[in-house]
Scaffold this active site. Sequence first.
Site, PDB file in Angstrom:
ATOM      1  N   MET A  27       0.838  -1.203   0.000  1.00  0.00           N
ATOM      2  CA  MET A  27       0.000   0.000   0.000  1.00  0.00           C
ATOM      3  C   MET A  27       0.874   1.254   0.000  1.00  0.00           C
ATOM      4  SD  MET A  27      -3.443  -0.826   2.055  1.00  0.00           S
ATOM      5  CE  MET A  27      -2.858  -0.480   3.687  1.00  0.00           C
ATOM      6  N   HIS A  34       9.170  -3.493   3.502  1.00  0.00           N
ATOM      7  CA  HIS A  34       8.741  -3.723   2.111  1.00  0.00           C
ATOM      8  C   HIS A  34       9.941  -4.068   1.232  1.00  0.00           C
ATOM      9  CE1 HIS A  34       5.518  -0.781   3.509  1.00  0.00           C
ATOM     10  NE2 HIS A  34       4.784  -1.760   3.037  1.00  0.00           N
ATOM     11  N   GLN A 153      -2.666 -12.565   7.400  1.00  0.00           N
ATOM     12  CA  GLN A 153      -2.862 -12.225   5.985  1.00  0.00           C
ATOM     13  C   GLN A 153      -2.115 -13.217   5.096  1.00  0.00           C
ATOM     14  OE1 GLN A 153      -2.821  -8.087   4.305  1.00  0.00           O
ATOM     15  NE2 GLN A 153      -0.697  -8.594   3.897  1.00  0.00           N
ATOM     16  N   SER A 185       6.292  -0.511  10.251  1.00  0.00           N
ATOM     17  CA  SER A 185       4.944  -0.411   9.703  1.00  0.00           C
ATOM     18  C   SER A 185       4.746   1.007   9.184  1.00  0.00           C
ATOM     19  CB  SER A 185       3.909  -0.694  10.801  1.00  0.00           C
ATOM     20  OG  SER A 185       2.633  -0.248  10.388  1.00  0.00           O
TER      21      SER A 185
HETATM   22  P1  AMP Z   1       1.352  -2.974   3.514  1.00  0.00           P
HETATM   23  O1  AMP Z   1       1.948  -1.937   2.630  1.00  0.00           O
HETATM   24  O2  AMP Z   1       1.319  -2.603   4.958  1.00  0.00           O
HETATM   25  O3  AMP Z   1       0.037  -3.515   3.001  1.00  0.00           O
HETATM   26  O4  AMP Z   1       2.350  -4.214   3.455  1.00  0.00           O
HETATM   27  C1  AMP Z   1       2.754  -4.759   2.237  1.00  0.00           C
HETATM   28  C2  AMP Z   1       3.562  -6.002   2.508  1.00  0.00           C
HETATM   29  O5  AMP Z   1       4.701  -5.675   3.300  1.00  0.00           O
HETATM   30  C3  AMP Z   1       2.788  -7.071   3.288  1.00  0.00           C
HETATM   31  O6  AMP Z   1       3.101  -8.353   2.763  1.00  0.00           O
HETATM   32  C4  AMP Z   1       3.319  -6.898   4.680  1.00  0.00           C
HETATM   33  O7  AMP Z   1       3.237  -8.083   5.452  1.00  0.00           O
HETATM   34  C5  AMP Z   1       4.751  -6.540   4.414  1.00  0.00           C
HETATM   35  N1  AMP Z   1       5.358  -5.860   5.559  1.00  0.00           N
HETATM   36  C6  AMP Z   1       4.917  -4.732   6.176  1.00  0.00           C
HETATM   37  N2  AMP Z   1       5.702  -4.433   7.233  1.00  0.00           N
HETATM   38  C7  AMP Z   1       6.657  -5.394   7.289  1.00  0.00           C
HETATM   39  C8  AMP Z   1       7.760  -5.656   8.155  1.00  0.00           C
HETATM   40  N3  AMP Z   1       8.047  -4.868   9.196  1.00  0.00           N
HETATM   41  N4  AMP Z   1       8.529  -6.742   7.904  1.00  0.00           N
HETATM   42  C9  AMP Z   1       8.234  -7.557   6.861  1.00  0.00           C
HETATM   43  N5  AMP Z   1       7.221  -7.366   6.007  1.00  0.00           N
HETATM   44  C10 AMP Z   1       6.437  -6.310   6.218  1.00  0.00           C
END
Ligand code: AMP
Length: 284
Positions: A27, A34, A153, A185
């Site tokens: 996102m 990421h 997820q 995050s």
């Molecule tokens: P998001 O942009 O929050 O929807 O996350 C996109 C992807 O990045 C998803 O597969 C998340 O699980 C992964 N992700 C987000 N934060 C982390 C993190 N701290 N470590 C590993 N993967 C992450």
Amino acid sequence: MEVHGRVEDLRAALGSRPRPVVFVPTMGALHEGHLSLVRVGRNWAGGAGTVVASIFVNPSQFAPHEDFDAYPRPLERDLEMCREAGVDLVFTPPRDVMYAPDASVRVLEERLSQGLCGRSRPHFFGGVCTVVAKLFHIVQPDAAVFGEKDFQQLAVIRRMVRDLLWPIEIIPGPIVREVDGLAMSSRNQYLDAESRRQATVLHQALGLARAAIQGGERSSVALKELMETHVRTAPLARIDYIELVDPDALTPLEMISSQVLVAMAVFFGSTRLIDNLCLRDLTA
Ligand code: AMP
């Protein structure tokens, strides 16, 4: 690196790129978590292939009271980070490309998505499955990478791909943390300085659980109590849930035997943070 917002343009660009195609949906508001997924994907492709990332803040996974409008969208910075990480193609669809105004089809996973985050965010996994299904159809990847930070997820997407017989390998990426242990995050930037300082209690509580389990504690009630007591040392924290579940079925465990997922969600103000610890091959 090419950036496309239209399905036809992305498909045309993919046509001339080498396989395997590895996909990293996001996102945006990118961080090291990421980017680590991009590296995991590239390694899976043996250092070759094509890595596609998407940046799309998916409206259907936000409830009306949640942060869809406020969600950060630093697109130029995100694209620069993708470029530096070696992404080949970025898909940045506008909302109307992903959702017709009268869209009426949703993809629902009906078991793994019920507990944990699904309880406090009942709309969430339907939105995730629906958008990931669409993205998978657009990109047609050989593999896709999802972070273990969002453990539920990852499990739900794996189940969707398995049950719908899609030939896509789902690759997990380990949780990437800040120096003090807070899981990275995009939502961490909502935290004020004091909440940010106190937010380390999530990781610390998981560390206490890990030590207790390794020391022989097997009772979920005792482990939850231990974690809750620690989280309550942070006055700004409000626990959404702390649960010990089987990491495959995501069903609650009263006593741990060979494996456990310790999962938690904690609010600081209106910001909801999640974290988890997965332990397998425990000896009794
Ligand atoms: P998001 O942009 O929050 O929807 O996350 C996109 C992807 O990045 C998803 O597969 C998340 O699980 C992964 N992700 C987000 N934060 C982390 C993190 N701290 N470590 C590993 N993967 C992450």
